[in-house]
Design an enzyme around this catalytic site. Structure first.
Site, PDB file in Angstrom:
ATOM      1  N   HIS A   1       0.820  -1.213   0.000  1.00  0.00           N
ATOM      2  CA  HIS A   1       0.000   0.000   0.000  1.00  0.00           C
ATOM      3  C   HIS A   1       0.853   1.262   0.000  1.00  0.00           C
ATOM      4  O   HIS A   1       0.580   2.225  -0.693  1.00  0.00           O
ATOM      5  CB  HIS A   1      -0.870   0.008   1.256  1.00  0.00           C
ATOM      6  CG  HIS A   1      -2.260  -0.379   0.969  1.00  0.00           C
ATOM      7  ND1 HIS A   1      -2.779  -1.591   1.345  1.00  0.00           N
ATOM      8  CD2 HIS A   1      -3.234   0.275   0.327  1.00  0.00           C
ATOM      9  CE1 HIS A   1      -4.019  -1.658   0.940  1.00  0.00           C
ATOM     10  NE2 HIS A   1      -4.324  -0.544   0.319  1.00  0.00           N
ATOM     11  N   ARG A  13     -11.310   1.576 -13.143  1.00  0.00           N
ATOM     12  CA  ARG A  13     -11.265   0.237 -12.545  1.00  0.00           C
ATOM     13  C   ARG A  13     -11.898   0.331 -11.156  1.00  0.00           C
ATOM     14  O   ARG A  13     -11.288   0.866 -10.234  1.00  0.00           O
ATOM     15  CB  ARG A  13      -9.819  -0.243 -12.427  1.00  0.00           C
ATOM     16  CG  ARG A  13      -9.142  -0.573 -13.750  1.00  0.00           C
ATOM     17  CD  ARG A  13      -7.749  -1.123 -13.518  1.00  0.00           C
ATOM     18  NE  ARG A  13      -7.215  -1.797 -14.687  1.00  0.00           N
ATOM     19  CZ  ARG A  13      -6.320  -1.266 -15.520  1.00  0.00           C
ATOM     20  NH1 ARG A  13      -5.860  -0.053 -15.305  1.00  0.00           N
ATOM     21  NH2 ARG A  13      -5.882  -1.948 -16.562  1.00  0.00           N
ATOM     22  N   ARG A  18     -16.085   0.812 -15.397  1.00  0.00           N
ATOM     23  CA  ARG A  18     -16.101  -0.634 -15.625  1.00  0.00           C
ATOM     24  C   ARG A  18     -16.591  -1.308 -14.354  1.00  0.00           C
ATOM     25  O   ARG A  18     -16.124  -0.985 -13.261  1.00  0.00           O
ATOM     26  CB  ARG A  18     -14.705  -1.142 -15.969  1.00  0.00           C
ATOM     27  CG  ARG A  18     -14.701  -2.658 -16.173  1.00  0.00           C
ATOM     28  CD  ARG A  18     -13.357  -3.183 -16.608  1.00  0.00           C
ATOM     29  NE  ARG A  18     -12.412  -3.216 -15.514  1.00  0.00           N
ATOM     30  CZ  ARG A  18     -11.156  -3.631 -15.638  1.00  0.00           C
ATOM     31  NH1 ARG A  18     -10.711  -4.017 -16.821  1.00  0.00           N
ATOM     32  NH2 ARG A  18     -10.346  -3.648 -14.618  1.00  0.00           N
ATOM     33  N   ASN A  68      -4.419  -6.517 -22.467  1.00  0.00           N
ATOM     34  CA  ASN A  68      -3.664  -7.279 -21.452  1.00  0.00           C
ATOM     35  C   ASN A  68      -4.220  -8.696 -21.353  1.00  0.00           C
ATOM     36  O   ASN A  68      -3.487  -9.680 -21.422  1.00  0.00           O
ATOM     37  CB  ASN A  68      -3.755  -6.617 -20.077  1.00  0.00           C
ATOM     38  CG  ASN A  68      -3.378  -5.150 -20.117  1.00  0.00           C
ATOM     39  OD1 ASN A  68      -2.689  -4.722 -21.025  1.00  0.00           O
ATOM     40  ND2 ASN A  68      -3.841  -4.386 -19.155  1.00  0.00           N
ATOM     41  N   ASP A  69      -5.533  -8.788 -21.170  1.00  0.00           N
ATOM     42  CA  ASP A  69      -6.135 -10.118 -21.077  1.00  0.00           C
ATOM     43  C   ASP A  69      -6.244 -10.772 -22.451  1.00  0.00           C
ATOM     44  O   ASP A  69      -6.043 -11.977 -22.576  1.00  0.00           O
ATOM     45  CB  ASP A  69      -7.520 -10.031 -20.420  1.00  0.00           C
ATOM     46  CG  ASP A  69      -7.393  -9.995 -18.907  1.00  0.00           C
ATOM     47  OD1 ASP A  69      -6.625 -10.814 -18.360  1.00  0.00           O
ATOM     48  OD2 ASP A  69      -8.040  -9.143 -18.270  1.00  0.00           O
ATOM     49  N   ARG A 103      -0.379 -13.526 -17.913  1.00  0.00           N
ATOM     50  CA  ARG A 103       0.213 -12.186 -17.935  1.00  0.00           C
ATOM     51  C   ARG A 103       1.098 -11.904 -16.728  1.00  0.00           C
ATOM     52  O   ARG A 103       1.917 -11.002 -16.755  1.00  0.00           O
ATOM     53  CB  ARG A 103      -0.874 -11.109 -18.063  1.00  0.00           C
ATOM     54  CG  ARG A 103      -1.844 -11.072 -16.922  1.00  0.00           C
ATOM     55  CD  ARG A 103      -3.082 -10.258 -17.260  1.00  0.00           C
ATOM     56  NE  ARG A 103      -3.047  -8.890 -16.775  1.00  0.00           N
ATOM     57  CZ  ARG A 103      -4.100  -8.071 -16.787  1.00  0.00           C
ATOM     58  NH1 ARG A 103      -5.267  -8.479 -17.269  1.00  0.00           N
ATOM     59  NH2 ARG A 103      -4.012  -6.857 -16.325  1.00  0.00           N
TER      60      ARG A 103
HETATM   61  C1  PEP Z   1      -7.016  -5.500 -20.104  1.00  0.00           C
HETATM   62  O1  PEP Z   1      -7.221  -6.687 -19.819  1.00  0.00           O
HETATM   63  O2  PEP Z   1      -6.361  -5.127 -21.086  1.00  0.00           O
HETATM   64  C2  PEP Z   1      -7.560  -4.433 -19.236  1.00  0.00           C
HETATM   65  C3  PEP Z   1      -7.487  -3.165 -19.571  1.00  0.00           C
HETATM   66  O3  PEP Z   1      -8.117  -4.807 -18.053  1.00  0.00           O
HETATM   67  P1  PEP Z   1      -7.250  -5.207 -16.733  1.00  0.00           P
HETATM   68  O4  PEP Z   1      -5.800  -4.888 -17.027  1.00  0.00           O
HETATM   69  O5  PEP Z   1      -7.813  -4.401 -15.625  1.00  0.00           O
HETATM   70  O6  PEP Z   1      -7.525  -6.681 -16.641  1.00  0.00           O
HETATM   71 MG    MG Z   2      -8.717  -7.219 -18.356  1.00  0.00          MG
END
Ligand code: PEP
Ligand code: MG
Length: 536
Positions: free
Chosen positions: A187, A292, A328, A449-450, A460
């Protein structure tokens, strides 16, 4: 000159005098108390004083680091008032006739050790909180003062810095932070980054360095004590270069984000707190492309209530001064979990009970979130976006819940806004059946990313497969191209909000594929704008 190597917390560089923050809390001896009644009264008075101070710190910190992070102080106040904790202290004073300070220290140690041994990372991190509140109470009882007062800007070094202590620091007098304990993802580290303070950890601190000159090289995780003239000069030049670059980037602020041929490209921000939103507004974000919200769930003891969420969403809208905000819904599960959620232990959490899957199974928290989002719509331009979609039936179910909650609010006469709906395209399934999903949405955002991890079967966060996790892979680029084509055929706009959006080596290609907008971390926005303005 001594060079000590540690770990990077925030990649900035500082040069200045070191100040050692002594936090010694001597082991308290079990001495019998003269008058248990007086000790009980002292404990209750200390408790009231600490709770009062914590509320005050909460109010002071909201503007420094935002509501979400400052909320830690409110949680600490609740912990100080917790009946089990206070009950144990009071019964020790009564039954064992010990001093209030000893009873507090022993109770704190008991709970901290118990929590530190738990498997769940959420409980383990609570152990730090117990230690922090215990030290606050013993300091008041013993008359110790650990709050730092600084008269000149210094690089602060401490064995460890609790989140509360980090937030309390006078930002204008701290050049950087060096700690021994802690981690990149603690944190306190998140706070140092939020406050934009150069910081490193993992340095075995020596109080003999107190008052010495040092270079804190956040980029390479180094502390250089008593730098020689050449080293100091090279770091000074580096800081100057960095400042010049930041100035050049700031000059881009008033300019439009458009390509050389005049195509406007909305530049949006990815944020996880009100403080991030304020940083995004400062960097000229045209809106929030990804808020987020799961971080709201990780600090507390339960899902945030509809009212708490509404307050946060309103604060983000206020920070963005009328610009659009895409919220989101909770992307929980995998590495984002808290004990109260009772999530199952899974062998493959990234392929498991995550994101929209949890929301559709745990309907009440999801409905509360939808209501908060709908109500936030009455205070600004709000869109909602759903993570990890894989099938059409999920969107039908979301639509039904959304309609029900919207009608429920209307029936109660509670104002709501006109909310645009979108989905994350971050699974191969969503990309492949994109045409089926388009009738349900107003926009899509590609979560590279996902999408990369699922397309390339490469976790990842697993360093063993880093060479396989390649967002530039042709499979990712072809998938993005296909999503853009299909979405555009349906009149749906496409944003990219994964880390690839911030990677300026990919900007040209993403624009060529027809991506309409980019959403990136606040610090990445100006370099991205510079790149977009260089593209044809
Ligand atoms: C992603 O998956 O690219 C994304 C923006 O969401 P997060 O990184 O929060 O999973
Ligand atoms: Mg994601």
């Amino acid at each position: 000159m001594i060079t000590i190597s540690g770990q990077t917390v925030h990649k900035r560089t500082a040069i200045g005098r070191l100040q050692y923050l002594s936090k010694t809390h001597p082991e308290l001896l079990r001495v019998p108390a003269g008058d248990p009644q007086a000790e009980l009264a002292a404990f209750r008075k200390a408790k009231a004083e600490v709770v009062g101070r914590l509320h005050e710190l909460y109010r002071e910190s909201v503007s420094k680091v935002g509501e979400l992070l400052a909320h830690t102080f409110e949680i600490h106040a609740m912990m100080v008032e917790d009946e089990a904790y206070s009950g144990m202290v009071e019964s020790m004073i009564g039954a064992e006739k010990v001093t209030a300070a000893y009873a507090v220290a022993a109770t704190g140690r008991h709970y901290a050790q118990m929590l530190a041994q738990m498997e769940d990372p959420y409980f383990r991190s609570r152990s730090e909180d117990i230690t922090e509140i215990t030290e606050r109470l013993t300091d008041v009882l013993l008359g110790n003062r650990h709050e730092v007062t600084l008269t000149e800007p210094v690089i602060l070094m401490a064995e460890d810095l609790a989140p509360g202590e980090t937030m309390q620091l006078d930002h204008s007098r701290i050049l950087g932070i060096v700690t021994h304990l802690g981690s990149e993802s603690s944190h306190a580290a998140i706070l140092a980054r939020t406050m934009n303070l150069p910081a490193i950890t993992g340095i075995a601190i020596s109080d003999a360095w107190d008052g010495h000159e040092a270079v804190l090289d956040g980029e390479n995780g180094l502390l250089i004590v008593d730098p020689d003239a050449e080293t100091k000069a090279s770091y000074e030049a580096k800081i100057q270069r960095k400042m010049r670059e930041e100035e050049e980037l700031r000059a881009l602020l008033p300019l439009p984000c458009e390509t050389k041929s005049g195509v406007k490209v909305p530049l949006l921000a990815n944020v996880g707190s009100v403080a991030d939103a304020a940083a995004a507004a400062e960097k000229g974000a045209e809106g929030i492309g990804l808020l987020r919200t799961e971080f709201l769930c990780l600090a507390g003891e339960d899902y945030p209530t509809e009212e708490q969420q509404l307050e946060t969403y309103k604060s983000v809208l206020a920070a963005m001064q009328g610009k659009p905000v895409t919220i989101r819904t909770f992307d929980l599960g995998a590495d984002k979990r808290a004990a109260y959620m009772n999530l199952p232990k899974e062998n493959n959490p990234d392929l498991g009970f995550r994101a929209i899957r949890i929301s559709l199974a745990e309907e009440e928290p999801f409905r509360a979130q939808l209501r908060a989002i709908l109500r936030a719509g009455a205070f600004g331009k709000v869109s909602v976006m759903f993570p990890m979609i894989t099938a059409e039936w999920e969107l039908r179910r979301i639509d039904a819940l959304f309609r029900e909650e919207s009608e429920r609010l209307a029936a109660a006469g509670i104002p709501t806004g006109d909310i645009q709906k979108g989905i994350m395209i971050e699974t191969p399934a969503a990309a492949i059946i994109c045409d089926r999903l388009m009738p349900y949405v107003d926009f899509v955002s590609i979560g590279t990313n996902d999408l990369t991890q699922y397309l390339l079967a490469a976790d990842r966060s697993n360093s063993f497969v880093t060479p396989y996790y390649d967002p530039h892979h042709e499979a990712v680029m072809r998938t993005i191209a296909s999503v853009v084509r299909t979405a555009h055929e349906h009149g749906v706009s496409v944003c990219v909000c994964g880390e690839l959006a911030a990677d300026t080596t990919a900007t040209e290609e993403l624009l060529r594929l027809g991506v309409d907008a980019f959403s990136a971390a606040p610090n990445a926005m100006l370099p991205l704008k510079r790149k977009i303005r260089e593209c044809e």
